[in-house]
Design a protein around this motif. Structure first.
Motif, short mmCIF file in Angstrom:
data_model
loop_
_atom_site.label_atom_id
_atom_site.label_comp_id
_atom_site.label_asym_id
_atom_site.label_seq_id
_atom_site.Cartn_x
_atom_site.Cartn_y
_atom_site.Cartn_z
N SER A 379 0.84 -1.20 0.00
CA SER A 379 0.00 0.00 0.00
C SER A 379 0.87 1.24 0.00
CB SER A 379 -0.91 0.01 1.23
OG SER A 379 -1.82 -1.07 1.19
N PHE A 380 0.44 2.28 -0.74
CA PHE A 380 1.20 3.52 -0.83
C PHE A 380 0.29 4.71 -0.59
CE2 PHE A 380 3.71 0.44 -3.06
CZ PHE A 380 5.00 0.71 -2.61
N PHE A 381 0.74 5.60 0.28
CA PHE A 381 0.01 6.82 0.63
C PHE A 381 0.83 8.02 0.17
CE2 PHE A 381 -1.17 3.49 3.50
CZ PHE A 381 -2.53 3.67 3.77
N TYR A 382 0.26 8.78 -0.74
CA TYR A 382 0.98 9.95 -1.25
C TYR A 382 0.22 11.26 -1.01
CZ TYR A 382 4.43 6.98 -3.46
OH TYR A 382 5.43 6.08 -3.68
N SER A 383 -1.10 11.22 -1.10
CA SER A 383 -1.87 12.44 -0.93
C SER A 383 -2.23 12.65 0.54
CB SER A 383 -3.16 12.37 -1.76
OG SER A 383 -3.99 11.33 -1.28
N VAL A 384 -2.52 13.89 0.89
CA VAL A 384 -2.99 14.20 2.24
C VAL A 384 -4.50 14.00 2.24
CG1 VAL A 384 -3.16 15.94 4.03
CG2 VAL A 384 -1.13 15.84 2.57
N SER A 385 -4.95 13.00 2.96
CA SER A 385 -6.36 12.65 2.92
C SER A 385 -6.80 12.15 4.27
CB SER A 385 -6.61 11.59 1.84
OG SER A 385 -7.92 11.08 1.93
N ASN A 386 -8.06 12.33 4.58
CA ASN A 386 -8.62 11.80 5.82
C ASN A 386 -8.99 10.34 5.69
OD1 ASN A 386 -8.43 14.26 7.19
ND2 ASN A 386 -10.39 14.97 6.33
N SER A 387 -8.93 9.84 4.47
CA SER A 387 -9.30 8.46 4.24
C SER A 387 -8.23 7.53 4.80
CB SER A 387 -9.47 8.20 2.74
OG SER A 387 -9.64 6.82 2.50
N ALA A 389 -7.91 4.55 3.63
CA ALA A 389 -7.50 3.73 2.49
C ALA A 389 -6.30 4.37 1.80
CB ALA A 389 -8.65 3.59 1.50
N PRO A 390 -5.34 3.57 1.30
CA PRO A 390 -4.19 4.12 0.59
C PRO A 390 -4.60 4.73 -0.74
CG PRO A 390 -4.22 1.74 0.41
CD PRO A 390 -5.30 2.09 1.37
N ASP A 391 -3.74 5.59 -1.30
CA ASP A 391 -3.98 6.15 -2.62
C ASP A 391 -4.10 5.04 -3.66
OD1 ASP A 391 -3.16 9.38 -2.64
OD2 ASP A 391 -2.42 8.20 -0.97
N PHE A 392 -3.19 4.10 -3.58
CA PHE A 392 -3.26 2.94 -4.46
C PHE A 392 -2.46 1.81 -3.84
CE2 PHE A 392 0.39 5.39 -5.89
CZ PHE A 392 1.39 4.43 -6.02
N VAL A 393 -2.67 0.62 -4.37
CA VAL A 393 -1.97 -0.57 -3.90
C VAL A 393 -1.21 -1.16 -5.09
CG1 VAL A 393 -2.21 -2.86 -2.87
CG2 VAL A 393 -3.78 -1.02 -2.21
N LEU A 394 0.09 -1.33 -4.94
CA LEU A 394 0.88 -2.00 -5.96
C LEU A 394 0.82 -3.49 -5.70
CD1 LEU A 394 2.93 -1.81 -8.31
CD2 LEU A 394 4.74 -1.74 -6.57
N ILE A 427 4.54 -8.72 -16.88
CA ILE A 427 5.33 -8.15 -15.78
C ILE A 427 4.76 -8.55 -14.42
CG2 ILE A 427 6.05 -5.98 -14.71
CD1 ILE A 427 6.26 -4.80 -17.45
N GLY A 428 3.48 -8.86 -14.39
CA GLY A 428 2.87 -9.30 -13.14
C GLY A 428 2.54 -8.20 -12.17
N ALA A 429 2.72 -6.92 -12.55
CA ALA A 429 2.47 -5.80 -11.65
C ALA A 429 1.15 -5.12 -12.01
CB ALA A 429 3.61 -4.80 -11.73
N TYR A 430 0.34 -4.85 -11.00
CA TYR A 430 -0.97 -4.21 -11.18
C TYR A 430 -1.10 -3.06 -10.19
CZ TYR A 430 -2.14 -8.56 -13.63
OH TYR A 430 -2.14 -9.63 -14.50
N ILE A 431 -2.04 -2.16 -10.49
CA ILE A 431 -2.37 -1.06 -9.60
C ILE A 431 -3.84 -1.19 -9.20
CG2 ILE A 431 -2.61 1.43 -9.35
CD1 ILE A 431 0.27 0.57 -9.44
N TYR A 432 -4.10 -1.16 -7.90
CA TYR A 432 -5.46 -1.27 -7.39
C TYR A 432 -5.79 0.00 -6.62
CZ TYR A 432 -9.39 -2.90 -4.52
OH TYR A 432 -10.61 -3.04 -3.89
N PHE A 433 -6.99 0.55 -6.89
CA PHE A 433 -7.48 1.74 -6.19
C PHE A 433 -8.59 1.31 -5.23
CE2 PHE A 433 -5.76 3.33 -10.18
CZ PHE A 433 -4.98 4.40 -9.76
N PRO A 434 -8.31 1.25 -3.94
CA PRO A 434 -9.30 0.73 -2.97
C PRO A 434 -10.60 1.53 -2.94
CG PRO A 434 -7.14 0.81 -1.98
CD PRO A 434 -7.03 1.53 -3.29
N GLU A 435 -10.53 2.86 -2.99
CA GLU A 435 -11.75 3.65 -2.86
C GLU A 435 -12.68 3.42 -4.04
OE1 GLU A 435 -10.72 7.71 -2.09
OE2 GLU A 435 -10.58 7.33 0.07
N ARG A 436 -12.09 3.18 -5.22
CA ARG A 436 -12.92 2.91 -6.41
C ARG A 436 -13.13 1.43 -6.64
NH1 ARG A 436 -9.75 7.30 -8.54
NH2 ARG A 436 -8.35 5.88 -9.62
#
Length: 534
Positions: A379-387, A389-394, A427-436
């Protein structure tokens, strides 16, 4: 004089004249007692000047308490090294606990010199007894120094008792810092029966430790019935520790008199079951281990012995003190709540946090257990958010590896390299957006979300599986400069140069103009790029 003395000693040995021999020793300056330094109690040291110039000097020590525990040396004993001492000159020295030997023999296998030594700890302990109890030693009492162990430069550790009318055959246990100490009986006047003599004063071992007279508790002590194991948790439930300790001892047939050390510490309770971490001597400390049990991974235990399969060192103890490995307990139906076990031990679901949402979207069949080898998420957090959930999950996900050859793909100014090709995305790498609740392969995500491109690349670069290269950085030193031009030119004329990249990745990042091949045009293009022409 020395020649005469040597003759007398030899004659004494040949004739068995022990009395004459002992008297000769008292007059000799070649073999002598060295008083202990100030503050050192319970240590005897003898020096030997080797008057006959033996090539090797040994000391053979016997008698005393060494006879009681069958710890007799094998002749000719211990080989000594020459020791420099300002007061006594170049001498050989031998030190030991008082009373442990009553005869020592310096020798080269032909000549013997002997001397008697005496223990003094009993007197010190008698004084301790009177002070501790406030009463004289009872008529039927007898001070007994049962064993001596370990001499430091300030203290000697020993076990002692005073016989009294009722022997208490119950185990005595005491915590000292993180040390859990046991004896299989309760001794008078101090239950553990272990003491320390420092500067002629005797302390029970807990008093000495609590008052910083000593700063450690010995391990591997062979006092009768003594056990010492280390507990990491603060204020552990010692009843559970003892139950665990006894269960492991019985299960693995550990002899309390050998040097095996058992580590045992409860994680907590699951209903009426104890979940614990344990191992005994013979295991490899600090191994990084992972074991799958049901739908959870359990990590980072220490093996319980060299032959046991329980690499994570986790056990279940039942109310009737039957012990199982966590794997056995689960497969045999003793425990069903693995979620609680994972919570107590920082275990993780094999699906990670988001796997149950991601895997169906990728069409990966979780009935095929191979997918577990190729699934991980960060999980990666980059934005300043009250959520929360992470910004995205690699995500690294695949049903299997379909080809051992590398997969190399270019994304903008970056190249991603994987040393394997995965199904169903190379490559086997995906990006997942938890909030969406949306998941994309890396290439699609990179093109669809330009605002996140640098975040995606940074995240992937932190990830352990692939390499990330920058277009034009042919030598892999993280900077595009004139050295990359030189690197490409040398390669084109067949001169070998070093690169930090795998060869397939080096070729891709060197193809600056992206025409599918590395030529002098790429070197020229990099030069133009460096001066701002392109």
């Amino acid at each position: 004089m020395k020649k005469i003395l040597a003759f007398v000693l030899t004659l004494a040995l040949l004739c068995g004249m022990s009395t004459v021999f002992a008297n000769a020793l008292e007059e000799s300056t070649d073999y002598f007692y060295i008083p202990a330094p100030e503050g050192v109690i319970g240590s005897e040291t003898y020096g030997f000047k080797n008057p006959n110039g033996w090539e090797d000097v040994y000391v053979y020590a016997t008698g005393g308490r060494s006879e009681d525990d069958n710890n007799k040396m094998k002749y000719p004993g211990v080989k000594l090294n020459e020791h420099w001492d300002n007061e006594y000159g170049n001498i050989y020295t031998f030190s030991f606990a008082v009373g442990y030997y009553d005869t020592i023999i310096f020798n080269d296998g032909k000549y013997d010199i002997t001397e008697q030594v005496k223990a003094t700890l009993a007197e010190e302990f008698a004084e301790y007894y009177v002070k501790k109890t406030g009463e004289p030693i009872p008529e039927n009492g007898k001070i007994v120094i049962t064993e001596t162990y370990g001499i430091t430069n300030t203290a000697v550790y020993f076990a002692a008792e005073c016989d009294w009318t009722e022997t208490q055959n119950v185990r005595f246990t005491e915590m000292m810092g993180n040390n859990c100490l046991h004896r299989n009986k309760t001794y008078s006047p101090y239950g553990l029966g272990m003491y320390v003599s420092v500067d002629g004063v005797v302390y029970d071992i807990k008093t000495a430790y609590d008052n910083k007279v000593i700063d450690y508790i010995p391990y591997g002590v062979d006092f009768e019935g003594f056990e010492n194991h280390y507990v990491l948790a603060e204020n552990p439930d010692m009843e559970l520790v003892h139950r665990c300790y006894d269960a492991l001892s019985e299960e693995y047939g550990i002899d309390s008199e050998d040097d095996t050390v058992i580590y045992c510490e409860p994680y907590g309770m699951i209903d009426d079951l104890v979940l614990l971490h344990g191992h005994h001597g013979g295991g490899n400390a600090c191994v990084i281990a992972r074991e799958q049990i049901g739908e959870y991974y359990f990590y980072n235990g220490e093996p319980c012995g060299t032959e046991e399969h329980n690499s994570v060192g986790m056990y279940i103890l039942t109310p009737d003190d039957k012990i199982y490995t966590l794997y056995e307990a689960y497969t045999e139906g003793v425990i069903t709540d693995l979620e609680k076990a994972a919570e107590l031990t920082n275990g993780e679901s094999i699906y990670g946090i988001y796997g149950k949402s991601i895997l169906p979207k990728l069409g990966i069949d979780t009935e095929n257990s191979d997918w577990q080898k190729y699934y991980d998420e960060r999980s990666f957090f980059y934005s300043v958010s009250n959520s929360e959930a992470p910004d995205f999950v690699l995500v690294m996900a695949a049903e299997s590896v379909i080809d051992e050859k590398p997969a190399v793909h270019r994304f903008g100014e970056y190249v991603i390299y994987s040393n394997q090709t995965y199904s169903g995305y190379e490559i086997g790498a995906y990006i997942y957006f938890p909030e969406r609740d949306e998941v994309y392969d890396f290439e699609t995500a990179f093109g669809k979300f330009p605002e996140h491109q640098s975040d995606f690349i940074i995240s992937l670069d932190e990830y352990i599986a692939p390499f990330v290269g920058v277009i034009g950085n042919a030598n892999g030193d993280s900077t595009v400069n004139i050295n990359d031009v030189t690197h490409i030119q040398k390669r084109l004329v067949g001169r070998d140069t070093l690169s930090n990249y795998p060869s397939a990745l080096e070729e891709k990042v060197s193809d600056f103009n992206n025409d599918g091949k590395v030529t002098i045009k790429d070197a020229t293009a990099i030069q133009k790029h460096l001066v701002g022409l392109i």
